[in-house]
Write an enzyme that holds these catalytic residues in place. Structure first.
Site, PDB file in Angstrom:
ATOM      1  N   TYR A 101      -9.892 -62.837 -28.521  1.00  0.00           N
ATOM      2  CA  TYR A 101      -9.004 -61.721 -28.171  1.00  0.00           C
ATOM      3  C   TYR A 101      -9.800 -60.668 -27.411  1.00  0.00           C
ATOM      4  O   TYR A 101     -10.945 -60.367 -27.780  1.00  0.00           O
ATOM      5  CB  TYR A 101      -8.424 -61.084 -29.449  1.00  0.00           C
ATOM      6  CG  TYR A 101      -7.680 -59.794 -29.182  1.00  0.00           C
ATOM      7  CD1 TYR A 101      -6.299 -59.787 -29.020  1.00  0.00           C
ATOM      8  CD2 TYR A 101      -8.366 -58.578 -29.041  1.00  0.00           C
ATOM      9  CE1 TYR A 101      -5.614 -58.617 -28.737  1.00  0.00           C
ATOM     10  CE2 TYR A 101      -7.681 -57.403 -28.756  1.00  0.00           C
ATOM     11  CZ  TYR A 101      -6.318 -57.430 -28.605  1.00  0.00           C
ATOM     12  OH  TYR A 101      -5.648 -56.281 -28.314  1.00  0.00           O
ATOM     13  N   GLU A 189      -4.511 -56.502 -21.908  1.00  0.00           N
ATOM     14  CA  GLU A 189      -4.831 -57.306 -23.081  1.00  0.00           C
ATOM     15  C   GLU A 189      -4.743 -58.803 -22.784  1.00  0.00           C
ATOM     16  O   GLU A 189      -3.832 -59.246 -22.081  1.00  0.00           O
ATOM     17  CB  GLU A 189      -3.852 -56.962 -24.212  1.00  0.00           C
ATOM     18  CG  GLU A 189      -4.087 -57.735 -25.498  1.00  0.00           C
ATOM     19  CD  GLU A 189      -2.981 -57.486 -26.532  1.00  0.00           C
ATOM     20  OE1 GLU A 189      -1.834 -57.940 -26.337  1.00  0.00           O
ATOM     21  OE2 GLU A 189      -3.274 -56.836 -27.547  1.00  0.00           O
TER      22      GLU A 189
END
Ligand code: GDP
Ligand code: MN
Length: 386
Positions: A101, A189
């Site tokens: 992530y 993101e």
């Protein structure tokens, strides 16, 4: 301004992040053609402005045209938590060894960009933060200097990225920071940032929010806004140049000046109510503007009562009253209104309203009184099943 995944990936590619080749389509036939072009196996992905598409059945692998047809047919029109799928992104499927992530966002309280990295990718970041906060690396960046290669490498090491992909992760972080910085994003993101079996680091998903106020600096990004998925009332407000944000409650709000509207939302919440919108009619609202604003507020079916909180300065209360009277002449609202007029020409404004004898319009002289009144009226209307 939130971007769809494939639009975010276009920005990623522009800044050197590795993404898969793909095509955006709006029909099953186009999906089948696109899949041939990008090459099997492919992933068929719903393009909606909400996460968790995978869990909702909006992301499917297809190994051949039959499967593409089947998945595209099922995903188009799918309702993913209130977002209807009108567009698909067909991309060449990647093999995944590991899911990481990575994100860059504006940390408003620290007044600095924040880079977040974790080797626990694929799941929601909130879940990682809750269940294994020790697996999240948070690193603030000096925005004048930017994120250096050295800092990025340290983040990858601190986060526990596999030894052989640390360099690749660092490159990805530097590129992601560049997207955030150069494109004036508030969020960039990647979840998941994958490592392939060939040990390539690649962005499999993209969530990018651009700062709408900086859009004038990026003419090439102007047409990225997804009007099809935008809330129709917010879109109309934008066209009319009105500051309107839809909220979840049932009390319509109008005020003049963003600060006053914000405090009105707070006072209504304190009185036990839930605002249905933010609407700033701005300074010097004339009758026509007020009428448009009433129409916008009432376009939301959830609205059960409306609060007008006007503090006259440049805005003259008699103008607002005239606007309300004009609006009532044309749209016959079915829900009660509470009006608080204070400031410039307030006496004239209140007199006009009284004389007009508008049905179901209540006057209040303080903000607290107005809030309590509107909350009570909303409950009554809700109870009456309106
Ligand atoms: P989200 O559910 O909205 O976050 O959508 P994602 O784009 O993150 O996709 C959800 C999940 O689908 C990912 O976490 C992956 O596990 C899986 N997925 C997406 N693309 C691919 C791909 O190219 N290959 C494989 N094997 N899985 C994929
Ligand atoms: Mn994702």
């Amino acid at each position: 301004m939130d971007l769809l995944e494939y639009q975010g990936k276009q920005l990623f590619a522009r800044h050197g992040l590795d993404v898969s080749a793909g095509k955006a389509v709006t029909s099953v036939e186009e999906a089948v053609v696109a899949a041939e072009q990008v090459g099997y196996p492919v992933v068929v992905k719903a393009q909606v402005l909400i996460g968790g598409r995978g869990k909702a059945g909006g992301v499917k692998l297809a190994a051949n045209p039959e499967e593409t047809r089947e998945h595209a047919g099922k995903i188009l029109g799918l309702d993913i938590r209130g977002h209807i799928v009108h567009k698909l992104w067909i991309e060449h499927a990647s093999d995944i060894a590991t899911e990481y992530y990575a994100s860059v966002l504006l940390d408003r309280s620290a007044k600095q960009p924040l880079v977040i990295f974790s080797t626990e990718g694929g799941v929601e970041i909130e879940q990682i933060a809750e269940e294994s906060p020790e697996k999240l690396v948070r690193h603030h960046v000096d925005s004048l200097k930017g994120l250096s290669r050295q800092e990025a490498l340290q983040i990858a090491i601190d986060g526990g990225a596999d030894d052989d992909v640390r360099e690749g992760v660092a490159d990805a972080l530097v590129a992601l920071y560049e997207v955030w910085d150069k494109e004036d994003a508030t969020l960039a993101e990647i979840n998941p940032l994958i490592v392939t079996p060939e040990r390539q680091v690649k962005a499999l998903d993209a969530k990018v929010s651009l700062d709408g106020n900086a859009l004038f600096r990026h003419p090439e990004n102007q047409d990225l806004s997804d009007t099809e998925n935008e809330d129709p009332i917010e879109r109309k407000a934008k066209e009319q140049g009105v500051q309107y944000v839809k909220l979840d409650g049932n009390i319509g709000i109008l005020g003049n000046g963003a600060g006053l509207v914000m405090s009105t939302l707070d006072v209504v919440a304190q009185a036990g109510g839930q605002p249905a919108n933010f609407l700033d009619a701005g300074g010097g609202s004339d009758a026509e503007k007020v009428k448009q604003a009433v129409e916008l507020i009432l376009a939301n079916d959830a609205v059960k009562a409306v609060l007008f909180n006007i503090f006259g300065g440049i805005t003259r209360c008699d103008e607002v009253a005239k606007g309300l009277i004009a609006a009532f002449g044309e749209i016959k609202p079915a829900v009660p209104f509470v009006v608080r007029l204070d400031g410039t020409n307030d006496v004239q404004g209140r007199t006009l309203l009284e004389e007009a004898k508008l049905p179901n319009v209540h006057s209040a002289s303080t903000m607290n009184e107005a809030a309590e009144k509107v909350v009570e009226l909303a409950k009554q209307t809700e109870g009456a099943g309106a």
